[in-house]
Design a protein around this motif. Sequence first.
Motif, mmCIF file in Angstrom:
data_model
loop_
_atom_site.group_PDB
_atom_site.id
_atom_site.type_symbol
_atom_site.label_atom_id
_atom_site.label_comp_id
_atom_site.label_asym_id
_atom_site.label_seq_id
_atom_site.Cartn_x
_atom_site.Cartn_y
_atom_site.Cartn_z
ATOM 1 N N TRP A 106 43.985 36.121 32.831
ATOM 2 C CA TRP A 106 43.712 35.204 33.933
ATOM 3 C C TRP A 106 43.351 35.916 35.234
ATOM 4 C CZ3 TRP A 106 48.084 34.483 30.768
ATOM 5 C CH2 TRP A 106 47.964 33.455 29.840
ATOM 6 N N ARG A 107 42.758 37.099 35.140
ATOM 7 C CA ARG A 107 42.352 37.844 36.343
ATOM 8 C C ARG A 107 40.982 37.434 36.840
ATOM 9 N NH1 ARG A 107 44.534 43.962 35.314
ATOM 10 N NH2 ARG A 107 46.594 43.316 34.649
ATOM 11 N N ARG A 179 44.151 28.503 42.732
ATOM 12 C CA ARG A 179 44.145 29.965 42.845
ATOM 13 C C ARG A 179 43.499 30.378 44.158
ATOM 14 N NH1 ARG A 179 40.885 34.318 40.911
ATOM 15 N NH2 ARG A 179 42.179 35.919 39.994
ATOM 16 N N ARG A 181 42.628 33.713 45.221
ATOM 17 C CA ARG A 181 41.680 34.833 45.216
ATOM 18 C C ARG A 181 40.291 34.346 44.880
ATOM 19 N NH1 ARG A 181 45.692 38.155 41.573
ATOM 20 N NH2 ARG A 181 45.603 36.101 40.692
ATOM 21 N N THR A 183 36.724 33.880 43.104
ATOM 22 C CA THR A 183 36.298 33.934 41.713
ATOM 23 C C THR A 183 35.013 34.741 41.618
ATOM 24 O OG1 THR A 183 35.026 31.924 41.969
ATOM 25 C CG2 THR A 183 37.293 31.679 41.232
#
Length: 186
Positions: A106-107, A179, A181, A183
């Motif tokens: 999932w990074r 999220r 961060r 993408t």
Amino acid sequence: MSRVSTAYLLTCAALGVAGGLLLAPANWVSTALFATVPFASVAIAGLWILPAVIALRLLQRPMAGLLTGVIAGLVIAPFSGYGFYSVLTNAWWSFFPEALFLVVLWRFWTLWQHYAGAVAVGVVYPIAAAASFDLWSMSPVAIVGFFALTIASCVAATALGILIADRLRHAGVAASVRRRRPTTGG
């Protein structure tokens, strides 16, 4: 994800319930099509990945797709002729959209991962269900058509799921859960 927030769980639950409301009639339509025109029943197969795709695209959080799919299965279980198997079926279909994100822990959250998951389930499902459809007794052209129809259904559902999730995101839905961060690739 170090902790699971209530907002995350409630968002997955809301998406799962909405997905279940879509899949309950789709389940009966699919069953009727399978009994009358089995080949055509895969034209709507992509609907089973729709809740997971929306959750993954909207939230970009680990396990959002699987959790949403399981909740959708729980919603339709009392209304389907399959009972608890509906939960297992939805978990199976939800695994594939989640899998490409799981592979990278999932990074990364790229657009191509969504579509690769759709193609993967579009290839695996006909193989897994080959006995039910008596697939290997069909002509080579029919087999290719079966695979193509399944893949097209899953890719179309993924495109629709991405569109819905992007519209929800633009409307500010689940902003606190999403999220943080940046993408890559869409």
